[in-house]
Design a protein around this motif. Structure first.
Motif, PDB file in Angstrom:
ATOM      1  N   ILE A 179      11.923  13.755   6.886  1.00 58.52           N
ATOM      2  CA  ILE A 179      11.230  15.027   6.693  1.00 58.52           C
ATOM      3  C   ILE A 179      12.220  16.154   6.998  1.00 58.52           C
ATOM      4  CG2 ILE A 179       9.409  16.526   7.576  1.00 58.52           C
ATOM      5  CD1 ILE A 179       8.169  14.318   6.067  1.00 58.52           C
ATOM      6  N   ALA A 180      12.349  17.120   6.087  1.00 62.67           N
ATOM      7  CA  ALA A 180      13.322  18.204   6.234  1.00 62.67           C
ATOM      8  C   ALA A 180      12.618  19.548   6.351  1.00 62.67           C
ATOM      9  CB  ALA A 180      14.276  18.224   5.039  1.00 62.67           C
ATOM     10  N   THR A 188       7.682  19.272   7.156  1.00 64.32           N
ATOM     11  CA  THR A 188       6.831  18.757   8.238  1.00 64.32           C
ATOM     12  C   THR A 188       5.399  19.267   8.129  1.00 64.32           C
ATOM     13  OG1 THR A 188       6.648  18.486  10.633  1.00 64.32           O
ATOM     14  CG2 THR A 188       7.407  20.624   9.853  1.00 64.32           C
ATOM     15  N   TYR A 189       5.215  20.458   7.522  1.00 64.57           N
ATOM     16  CA  TYR A 189       3.868  20.985   7.298  1.00 64.57           C
ATOM     17  C   TYR A 189       3.302  20.509   5.963  1.00 64.57           C
ATOM     18  CZ  TYR A 189       5.538  24.249  10.870  1.00 64.57           C
ATOM     19  OH  TYR A 189       6.070  24.802  12.007  1.00 64.57           O
ATOM     20  N   TRP A 216      -2.587  15.792  12.418  1.00 58.13           N
ATOM     21  CA  TRP A 216      -1.928  14.493  12.349  1.00 58.13           C
ATOM     22  C   TRP A 216      -1.453  14.071  13.742  1.00 58.13           C
ATOM     23  CZ3 TRP A 216      -1.228  11.462   7.970  1.00 58.13           C
ATOM     24  CH2 TRP A 216      -1.621  12.060   6.760  1.00 58.13           C
ATOM     25  N   PRO A 217      -1.249  12.789  13.942  1.00 57.58           N
ATOM     26  CA  PRO A 217      -0.674  12.342  15.221  1.00 57.58           C
ATOM     27  C   PRO A 217       0.728  12.910  15.408  1.00 57.58           C
ATOM     28  CG  PRO A 217      -1.595  10.480  13.990  1.00 57.58           C
ATOM     29  CD  PRO A 217      -1.612  11.658  13.065  1.00 57.58           C
ATOM     30  N   ASP A 218       1.164  12.953  16.657  1.00 59.87           N
ATOM     31  CA  ASP A 218       2.466  13.546  16.971  1.00 59.87           C
ATOM     32  C   ASP A 218       3.627  12.835  16.296  1.00 59.87           C
ATOM     33  OD1 ASP A 218       1.213  15.422  18.523  1.00 59.87           O
ATOM     34  OD2 ASP A 218       1.515  14.333  20.411  1.00 59.87           O
ATOM     35  N   ASP A 262       5.603  12.441  11.425  1.00 57.58           N
ATOM     36  CA  ASP A 262       6.840  12.618  10.660  1.00 57.58           C
ATOM     37  C   ASP A 262       7.638  11.320  10.620  1.00 57.58           C
ATOM     38  OD1 ASP A 262       6.066  15.222  10.367  1.00 57.58           O
ATOM     39  OD2 ASP A 262       7.855  16.102  11.293  1.00 57.58           O
ATOM     40  N   ALA A 263       7.736  10.655  11.746  1.00 54.61           N
ATOM     41  CA  ALA A 263       8.478   9.392  11.808  1.00 54.61           C
ATOM     42  C   ALA A 263       7.809   8.337  10.931  1.00 54.61           C
ATOM     43  CB  ALA A 263       8.571   8.908  13.251  1.00 54.61           C
TER      44      ALA A 263
END
Length: 524
Positions: free
Chosen positions: A61-62, A66-67, A84-86, A89-90
Motif C-alpha cells: 500500500i503506497a 491506505t484510505y 478496518w482492523p489496524d 494494510d498488511a
C-alpha cells in the motif's frame, strides 16, 4: 494557427448566406481521420504501455492508498465506507484482505473515485495491487486519448495532436497517478472529458447557427435546439464533482466558456442583439442543461449510501429531527450534514506534512511528492549493489513543466495579439486549476493538486509547438528551424522520461543512481 472568431467582429445589417456563415464560424482546415490517427495512436500506445507495465509493483500500500483501497473495497461489499482492523494494510499487501469492521468510516471525499477503484478490485481481486490500480491506469490512458481528441478539435493538426498525446504520455506526475489507487486521476479525467464534450458542442452549435440563420432571425438569431453534447458535458461535470469537490471550480469555468463561445458565434454570425440573445437563448439553456444534470449525477453516485442504514451519518436526520434544512427530505438532510462536516474538515486541514507544497512551487517542480520509498540491501528485491532505493515519485517531466512556463508566456502574447480563443480557453482552465489554491495559504497542499490542469498545460505546449511548425506558405529555412526546435525539445522530453522512469514506476536502483536523479535537495 488562425483565429477562428476573428472573421467578423461587426454585425452585418442583413443576414449572411449559409456559406458565408460557415466561412466565419467553422474551421477552414478539414479534419481528416485517415491523417489524424497514425501518429497520435503511437503516443496513446506508448502511454498505455507505461501505465500498465508491472502495474502491481510494488504490492505494498503506497501513500493515500491506505484510505482509498480499503474504502473502495468496503463500498464494493456494503455500499459505503467502513472501518478496518489496524493490520488491514498488511493483509492487502499479503494478498489476504481482512473483513471490514461493522462501524462506518468517515470519508471526506465523495464516493465515485472509490467506486471506480473498487470495480478494478472486483475484476482482479482485492488482494492484488494490479486490481486496485487497474482503474487508475485505464483512466490515465483514456486521458491521453482525450488530449489527442482535444488537440485535434482545437488545432486541426495530426502532428500537434501527436505532440499533445506524447507529452501527456511521458509526464511523471501523470504516470505516477495512473499507477496508483488515488482519486485525482479520475477527477482530471472527467474534467478533461467535459472540456472535450463542450468543444464538440461548440462545433455542432456553430453548424446549427450557420444552417438556421435567416433574414428574419438576424435581430435575435435562431434557437439552436437541444444541445446533447452539452448535456453530456453536464454528466461529466457531475462525475468530476463526485470524485472531489474542487472540480466545482472547473465546472464554473467550463459553464462560462461555453456561453462565451456562443456569444462570440452569434456576434460573428451578424446577430444584431448578440449579447442579450446569447444570454437568453444560450446562457440559460446552458445552465439548465449542465447544472441540474450535474447535480442529479452527483446524487446518483451516493446511491449505495442512500440504500444503506449504516453509512456514516446516514441516520443523522432521524436523530436530529429539528436540525438542518427542514425543506429537504430526511435522507438529503443527512447527506447535507455529512457535506457540512466534510467541508469543515477540508477548511481546517493544516497539519504539517513532509511533502506538502505551495502552488507557486508546482510549475517549477519545487516539491514533488514521494508516494513510496524503500531502502534495500544487496539481494533484496533484485538489488545487486551494496545499497539500493525503490521509489514512486510524482516529479513531473522537467522538459514538459519547465518548457510549459515558456509556453504560457507565449500563449498570453498570442491571446493579446491575435485574440486566439483556443489559447484563451486553455489559459483560463489552467488558472482555474491553480489560482483557487492561493486562497488557502494555511491549508496542507501537494504538487499532485496540479494534475487536473496538466492536460491543459500540455495542450498549450502542443499549440505553441504548432506555431513553430511550417505552414503552407512557410519558407524553407524558417520551416527547418521550427522542426529542429520542436524536434530537439521532444527528444529532450523523451530522454528525461527514460532517465526518470525508474522513479515513476518503483524500479529498484543502486543508491548512487537514485541519488543522481535527485537534482535538488527539495526533491528528497
Amino acid at each position: 494557427m488562425a483565429v477562428l472568431d476573428s472573421a467578423a467582429w461587426t454585425p452585418r445589417q442583413s443576414a449572411p448566406t449559409e456559406a458565408e456563415l460557415r466561412e466565419r464560424l467553422l474551421p477552414r482546415t478539414p479534419l481528416s481521420l485517415s491523417r489524424l490517427w497514425l501518429l497520435p495512436l503511437l503516443s496513446i500506445l506508448l502511454g498505455a504501455f507505461l501505465r500498465f507495465w508491472h502495474l502491481g509493483q510494488p504490492q505494498d500500500i503506497a501513500f493515500d492508498e491506505t484510505y482509498y483501497v480499503k474504502d473502495s473495497w468496503a463500498i464494493m461489499l456494503s455500499g459505503y465506507e467502513r472501518e478496518w482492523p489496524d493490520d488491514a494494510d498488511a493483509g492487502f499487501a499479503a494478498g489476504t484482505p481482512p473483513e471490514p469492521l461493522d462501524a462506518p468510516s468517515y470519508a471526506v471525499h465523495p464516493p465515485l473515485g472509490k467506486i471506480l477503484i473498487g470495480l478494478g478490485m472486483r475484476l482482479f481481486g482485492a488482494g492484488d495491487a494490479f486490481g486496485w490500480r487497474f482503474s487508475s491506469a485505464v483512466a490515465g490512458t483514456l486521458m491521453i486519448v482525450l488530449v489527442v481528441i482535444a488537440a485535434a478539435l482545437l488545432f486541426r493538426s495530426p502532428i500537434v495532436s501527436a505532440i499533445a498525446g506524447l507529452a501527456l504520455s511521458v509526464d511523471g506526475l501523470h504516470i505516477a497517478h495512473s499507477r496508483l489507487a488515488l482519486l485525482d486521476i479520475f477527477l482530471a479525467l472527467f474534467v478533461l472529458l467535459a472540456f472535450v464534450l463542450l468543444l464538440l458542442d461548440r462545433q455542432d452549435a456553430r453548424k446549427r447557427l450557420a444552417r438556421r440563420m435567416s433574414a428574419r432571425s438576424v435581430r435575435w438569431g435562431p434557437g439552436l435546439g437541444v444541445r446533447w453534447w452539452r448535456i453530456a458535458a453536464g454528466v461529466s461535470c457531475g462525475l468530476a464533482v463526485a470524485v472531489k469537490w474542487n472540480a466545482l471550480y472547473f465546472v464554473a469555468a467550463l459553464g462560462l466558456l461555453t456561453v462565451i463561445w456562443d456569444l462570440t458565434a452569434r456576434r460573428a454570425a451578424g446577430v444584431r442583439l448578440w449579447l442579450p440573445s446569447g444570454l437568453l437563448r444560450d446562457g440559460i439553456p446552458a445552465f439548465l442543461s449542465m447544472i441540474p444534470v450535474a447535480l442529479a449525477v452527483y446524487l446518483a453516485t451516493w446511491t449505495g449510501w442512500f440504500r444503506s442504514t449504516g453509512g456514516y451519518r446516514r441516520q443523522w436526520a432521524a436523530e436530529h429531527p429539528d436540525d438542518g434544512p427542514q425543506w429537504l427530505p430526511a435522507p438529503l438532510r443527512s447527506l447535507w450534514e455529512y457535506h457540512v462536516s466534510a467541508y469543515d474538515f477540508h477548511q481546517g486541514l493544516s497539519s504539517e506534512h513532509t511533502y506538502m507544497s505551495q502552488p507557486w512551487d508546482w510549475m517549477f517542480l519545487g516539491r514533488p511528492t514521494s508516494y513510496f520509498y524503500e531502502s534495500l540491501g544487496q539481494g533484496q528485491s533484485g538489488c545487486e549493489a551494496a545499497k539500493c532505493s525503490q521509489q514512486i515519485f510524482n516529479q513531473g517531466n522537467p522538459g514538459i513543466w519547465w518548457a510549459g512556463l515558456v509556453a504560457l508566456v507565449v500563449a498570453v502574447v498570442v491571446v493579446a495579439v491575435r485574440r486566439d480563443w483556443r489559447m484563451a480557453s486553455l489559459l483560463s482552465l489552467i488558472a482555474v486549476g491553480w489560482l483557487p489554491w492561493l486562497m488557502y495559504p494555511e491549508r496542507t497542499k501537494f504538487f499532485f493538486y496540479a494534475l487536473p490542469y496538466l492536460p491543459f498545460l500540455v495542450l498549450v505546449l502542443a499549440g505553441v509547438a504548432g506555431l513553430l511548425l511550417p505552414g503552407p506558405h512557410t519558407r524553407p529555412w524558417p520551416a527547418r528551424i521550427g522542426w529542429i526546435v520542436v524536434g530537439l525539445w521532444l527528444c529532450a522530453v523523451l530522454a528525461l522520461a527514460v532517465f526518470f522512469w525508474p522513479l515513476w514506476s518503483a524500479q529498484v536502483l543502486p543508491y548512487d543512481h537514485w541519488r543522481a536523479r535527485m537534482w535538488f535537495d527539495n526533491w528528497i
